[in-house]
Design an enzyme around this catalytic site. Structure first.
Site, PDB file in Angstrom:
ATOM      1  N   GLU A   7       0.793  -1.221   0.000  1.00 14.55           N
ATOM      2  CA  GLU A   7       0.000   0.000   0.000  1.00 14.55           C
ATOM      3  C   GLU A   7       0.831   1.279   0.000  1.00 14.55           C
ATOM      4  OE1 GLU A   7      -3.444   0.430  -0.156  1.00 14.55           O
ATOM      5  OE2 GLU A   7      -3.336  -1.681  -0.742  1.00 14.55           O
ATOM      6  N   SER A  23     -35.474 -25.970 -21.686  1.00 14.54           N
ATOM      7  CA  SER A  23     -36.671 -25.517 -22.399  1.00 14.54           C
ATOM      8  C   SER A  23     -37.420 -24.391 -21.713  1.00 14.54           C
ATOM      9  CB  SER A  23     -37.618 -26.708 -22.618  1.00 14.54           C
ATOM     10  OG  SER A  23     -37.048 -27.626 -23.532  1.00 14.54           O
TER      11      SER A  23
END
Length: 765
Positions: free
Chosen positions: A86, A368
């Site tokens: 960082e 389907s």
């Protein structure tokens, strides 16, 4: 003055000058004034998520909230990992890394917005605790100003301690102590090197690097942190190699007392990742931190009765150990509100997969259940439900652009249906007919309509779409059902109605009128076809003893089984399959062969019966528009748009032009139930007299007599009186309502539209 002190003062002067220069070019000067020390205070109360009736679903708290740990209680490996990834120059800068800030400022000025942060740990602390995270240059300058002041007030270790207690690391873990408990079940002081690197890697994006949901991504990020630590001399090469060989292992999630946990999970995901909620912060991390710092009240759409019905329906269907998993989403088609959501067996169960939301995050082939979308596209393109199609057991379709190979399609079970109409092909889910449909329509058209109806998963325009061969979510399919149930009006599914902070409303969703994405006539016809799927086709086990439309779906390998359907009051999709991949649901792996018409249909029926037990069995209806006094052409257009066929009769009019609608049956405003009532009879003017003979209706009951008079194109009028005008008449009680005379008499020649007066015996007084 020694060299170190002179350099430090030069850096401080440079920072102040840079801030002044940049603020003068970006608006008002940012005033640098003394600040009180920044502290991390616990919230007054936790954030609360409630259902539609205001009952609590979850309270959001992190274990570390209100319990920050001193830096001495944080593993040195975690401190080193955080600095390495960082802010590598944390120990030497004065709150602002001039090198990183200069690079970022050049990019931001060129873009006229913040595209790169260049933030130090001190700046991130300022953002987390003072300035917020709006992506503006003004906010960034304020952040830098506060960071510089913090460096004057606090030591490096004090800044680091406050930072480590203020960061958000996902899943309610606010601060490194909470994160250590959440992921590893231990204190922050006891973290080992691989664990420390993993947490440090999550700081930039906790959701993207979540080790439970994205273990591979989290591991790659962890290894980046380890490499940086080795390059910066924090660990040896041997330490790096040893740590990289360790697998990513995190503990089971902490058990929380959440009701409807998968729904709560979806709410948290929405708040953090949907920009719609940017009032809580402009990045996912900022919004997550706002959630877990408390004081919010999140009102949702969850219906407690629907949710209980959904959970019990799936539990009753998948009742034995070793059964597959299931998911169900139900939506109110009138609003788009999600009333129930089940995404698995047990959100807090054993194993990392337990918290994977099968309703919103899993993408599976719908089989389907996708066919109604193709049907809607076909009807919209001009096909009809009674259109005949050849339906042999298998067909071969020629290659098309993007699909260089011929497409071979077979019916389920190899059944040869001969020649059938489109309605029957839907009832029995005939693959070869739907393959012909999408071949004629083009897959692009079907994919576009699927998106309009509510499918948010990416679909490729291949013909296999017709058979549901591409992956969607359960939420996608529930949204499609809701659009069809609403007659072709799409309403975005939503779970959050309002967010408040005390008396302040931060977010409120207005009521959507819906966006028309499908002609109402088409939606009406799709509903009629899908009703027969449940009444007599593959979906009979979904029957919930009320008007219901729906479609079954089973993938070719039997690994996914679906039922998706709707009533006028509720739309839902149910999926059943194995959590961990495409496993065919056939014995001996399952107790029985699972298809869309078996367990999914049964679960849907159980859910619907329970969820709507106090709701009348409302029928699907269509409101008939008023077409009188306009032309027959206008009437045909309006009735066709509403889903009706038109039958025309003529009536002679000596005064009106031809083709004016005089009357309609059923009348305007009536709501006609489906699937009956598709035809509206309209009477239009004609300038050509048409003669007819008055029918003989003597002795008939008045209702039957009037019906025969109307059938002849005449208008019946009724007068109730005794023959001769007598106040009483013999046999009136037995003959009440019978026609004893009519004028003109039977056989008389009159024009269509003329009146026939029917004299009937009166009822007894």
């Amino acid at each position: 003055m020694n060299t170190h002190l002179r350099n430090r003062r030069r850096r401080q002067f440079a920072i102040v000058a840079l801030l002044a220069l940049l603020s003068s070019g970006c608006g008002d000067m940012i005033e640098i004034r003394p600040l009180r020390p920044v502290t991390v205070s616990p919230p007054n109360r936790p954030t609360v998520i409630v259902d539609a009736d205001g009952r609590t679903l979850a309270e959001l708290t992190g274990d570390g909230l209100g319990h920050p740990v001193p830096l001495t209680q944080v593993a040195p490996a975690l401190v080193d990992a955080v600095i390495a990834v960082e802010d590598v120059r944390f120990r030497s800068h004065d709150g602002i890394d001039l090198r990183a800030l200069g690079r970022a400022l050049v990019r931001n000025v060129r873009s006229a917005r913040v595209v790169e942060g260049g933030s130090t740990i001190t700046q991130q602390l300022a953002k987390n605790t003072a300035t917020g995270s709006a992506r503006t240059i003004e906010r960034k300058l304020a952040e830098a100003s506060i960071a510089w002041q913090l460096e004057q007030q606090l030591s490096k270790d004090e800044i680091l301690e406050r930072y480590l207690n203020s960061v958000y690391l996902g899943n309610g873990a606010y601060g490194v102590e909470s994160a250590a408990r959440e992921y590893f079940g231990r204190h922050a002081r006891d973290l080992e090197l691989p664990q420390a690197a993993l947490l440090a890697g999550m700081l930039r994006s906790p959701a993207r690097h979540d080790p439970r949901r994205h273990p591979r991504v989290a591991r790659r990020r962890r290894d980046v942190v380890l490499r940086l630590m080795r390059v910066q001399g924090k660990i040896s090469a041997a330490d790096e190699v040893a740590a990289r060989t360790e697998p990513v292992v995190v503990g089971a999630p902490r058990r929380r007392s959440w009701r409807a946990a998968y729904f709560v999970d979806h709410v948290l995901d929405l708040v953090q990742h949907d920009p719609m909620f940017d009032v809580l912060g402009d990045t996912p991390q900022a919004r997550a931190m706002r959630l877990f710092t408390g004081d919010l009240n999140i009102e949702t759409t969850l219906d407690a009765d629907w949710q209980l019905a959904a959970e019990q329906a799936l539990a009753a269907t998948l009742s034995e150990r070793g059964d597959p998993d299931g998911a169900l989403v139900a939506i109110d088609p009138a609003t788009g509100g999600i009333g129930a959501l089940v995404g698995g067996r047990d959100y807090f169960g054993d194993g990392d997969a337990a918290r994977f939301n099968l309703a919103t995050d899993a993408r599976r082939q719908p089989g389907s259940t996708f066919k109604p979308i193709v049907l809607a596209a076909a009807l919209d393109a001009g096909h009809t439900l009674d259109e005949p199609f050849p339906a042999p057991r298998r067909i071969r379709l020629d290659p098309v652009a993007g699909e260089p190979e011929p497409w071979k399609v077979s019916n389920y079970g190899g059944t040869d249906f001969g020649e059938i109409d489109l309605h029957t092909a839907t009832t029995w889910s005939v693959n070869v007919v739907y393959a012909q449909l999408i071949d004629a329509l083009g897959a692009e058209r079907v994919a576009a309509l699927a998106s309009d109806l509510g499918v948010r998963s990416d679909l490729r325009p291949y013909r296999s779409l017709a058979l549901g061969a591409q992956e969607v979510t359960v939420l996608d399919m529930a949204s499609v059902q809701a659009t069809l149930a609403a007659g072709g009006l799409y309403r975005t599914p939503f779970a959050i109605a309002r967010i408040t902070d005390g008396d302040t409303v931060l977010y409120e969703r207005g009521r959507s009128q819906g966006r028309r994405v499908l002609n109402q006539a088409v939606a009406t016809q799709v509903t009629a076809a899908l009703r027969d799927v449940v009444a007599s086709g593959t979906g009979v086990r979904a029957d919930a003893k009320r008007p219901l439309a729906g479609k079954t779906g089973t993938t070719q390998d039997g690994a996914d089984a679906w039922f998706a359907g709707y009533t006028p009051d509720m739309a839902a999709a149910t999926w059943i399959g194995f959590h961990d991949g495409r496993v065919p649901m056939v014995p001996p792996r399952t107790r029985t062969t699972v298809e869309g018409g078996t367990w999914p249909a049964e679960a849907f029926a159980r859910f619907t019966l329970a969820a709507l037990r106090d709701v009348p069995a409302n029928d699907f209806t269509v409101r008939i528009p008023d077409v009188t006094n306009g032309s027959i052409e206008q009437a045909r257009r309006r009735l066709s748009r509403a889903g009706f066929d038109v039958a025309v009769t003529e009536r002679y009019s000596p005064s009106l032009p031809p083709g004016i609608v005089l009357d309609q049956d059923p009348p305007a405003g009536d709501h006609v139930s489906l699937p009956t009532g598709f035809r509206v009879e309209v009477t239009v003017t004609s300038t050509t007299p048409v003669t007819v003979a008055v029918p003989d209706v003597l002795g008939l009951d008045v209702e039957l007599a009037a019906e025969q008079v109307r059938a002849a194109g005449l208008v019946p009028l009724v007068a109730s009186a005794c023959p001769g005008g007598s106040p009483t008449c013999t046999g009136a009680v037995e003959r009440a309502g019978q026609v004893w005379e009519h004028a003109p008499p039977a056989g008389a020649t009159v024009h269509t539209g003329d009146r026939v007066l029917l004299h009937t015996f009166p009822s007894a007084r």
